[in-house]
Design an enzyme around this catalytic site. Structure first.
Site, short mmCIF file in Angstrom:
data_model
loop_
_atom_site.label_atom_id
_atom_site.label_comp_id
_atom_site.label_asym_id
_atom_site.label_seq_id
_atom_site.Cartn_x
_atom_site.Cartn_y
_atom_site.Cartn_z
N CYS A 95 43.68 38.52 50.74
CA CYS A 95 43.08 38.40 52.22
C CYS A 95 44.13 38.66 53.39
O CYS A 95 45.19 37.76 53.47
CB CYS A 95 42.49 36.92 52.32
SG CYS A 95 41.93 36.68 54.15
N HIS A 100 40.68 29.56 53.75
CA HIS A 100 39.78 30.78 53.58
C HIS A 100 38.41 30.62 53.25
O HIS A 100 37.85 29.99 52.35
CB HIS A 100 40.37 31.52 52.32
CG HIS A 100 39.78 32.85 52.02
ND1 HIS A 100 40.15 34.05 52.57
CD2 HIS A 100 38.48 33.16 51.41
CE1 HIS A 100 38.96 34.96 52.48
NE2 HIS A 100 38.35 34.47 51.49
N HIS A 118 36.18 34.45 61.32
CA HIS A 118 36.92 34.85 62.46
C HIS A 118 36.25 34.65 63.53
O HIS A 118 34.89 35.27 63.53
CB HIS A 118 38.04 35.59 62.39
CG HIS A 118 37.43 37.04 62.09
ND1 HIS A 118 37.09 37.59 60.70
CD2 HIS A 118 37.02 38.23 62.73
CE1 HIS A 118 36.55 38.61 61.01
NE2 HIS A 118 36.53 39.25 62.10
P1 AMP Z 1 35.65 42.09 61.75
O1 AMP Z 1 34.86 43.54 62.21
O2 AMP Z 1 34.78 41.09 62.79
O3 AMP Z 1 35.67 41.61 60.66
O4 AMP Z 1 37.16 42.34 62.79
C1 AMP Z 1 38.24 42.27 62.41
C2 AMP Z 1 39.14 42.40 63.24
O5 AMP Z 1 40.36 42.10 62.88
C3 AMP Z 1 39.27 43.80 63.87
O6 AMP Z 1 39.08 43.35 65.47
C4 AMP Z 1 40.89 44.21 63.67
O7 AMP Z 1 41.25 44.87 64.88
C5 AMP Z 1 41.34 42.99 63.41
N1 AMP Z 1 42.53 42.93 62.46
C6 AMP Z 1 42.73 43.52 61.38
N2 AMP Z 1 43.98 43.53 61.07
C7 AMP Z 1 44.68 42.95 61.98
C8 AMP Z 1 45.78 42.24 62.00
N3 AMP Z 1 46.95 42.56 60.97
N4 AMP Z 1 46.26 41.63 62.88
C9 AMP Z 1 45.41 41.30 63.97
N5 AMP Z 1 44.08 41.60 63.92
C10 AMP Z 1 43.87 42.53 62.82
ZN ZN Z 2 41.58 34.45 53.94
#
Ligand code: AMP
Ligand code: ZN
Length: 114
Positions: free
Chosen positions: A4, A46, A100
């Site tokens: 993850c 998680h 998140h």
């Molecule tokens: P979701 O579509 O709600 O699952 O959003 C996932 C979010 O995680 C997206 O806005 C991505 O830009 C963000 N994301 C993915 N990888 C990273 C990372 N390594 N650091 C910060 N944000 C991330």
């Molecule tokens: Zn996780």
């Protein structure tokens, strides 16, 4: 052990711009911001998404929302307004399978939410 990306951010195996951290939650800037302010606030534990919450998680969820309020105030949008979004599951558009909350702000966001 789940593979993850957000657990790796919590473990500092992947770098992030940390906005807030304590023993149970973390907030960091989204890597692909959709607005001037785009912070992700997560439990360190998680949990896949809202659908997987249990009674034991109520305290951490409360802390996440108190922290969202604090971060919004610190970033200067507490009074002018902001949006909080949590995408859950495939129809919800969830891409990262670790619970998140998106804190989005710094511009007028309009009415569209779906
Ligand atoms: P979701 O579509 O709600 O699952 O959003 C996932 C979010 O995680 C997206 O806005 C991505 O830009 C963000 N994301 C993915 N990888 C990273 C990372 N390594 N650091 C910060 N944000 C991330
Ligand atoms: Zn996780």
């Amino acid at each position: 052990m789940v593979d993850c990306i957000f657990c790796k951010i919590v473990a500092k195996e992947i770098p992030s711009q940390i906005v807030y951290e304590d023993d149970s939650i973390m907030a960091f800037n989204d890597i692909n911001p959709v607005a001037p302010i785009h912070v992700l606030v997560i439990p360190k534990k998680h949990i896949l998404n809202i659908n997987y919450l249990t009674e034991q998680d109520e305290q951490v969820i409360g802390k996440i929302f108190s922290t969202i309020k604090t971060i919004a105030a610190e970033m200067g949008v507490g009074d002018t307004g902001f949006r909080v979004v949590s995408n859950s599951g495939s129809d919800g558009g969830q891409e990262v399978d670790h619970l998140h909350f998106h804190l989005i702000g710094g511009k007028a966001l309009g009415k569209k939410i779906g």
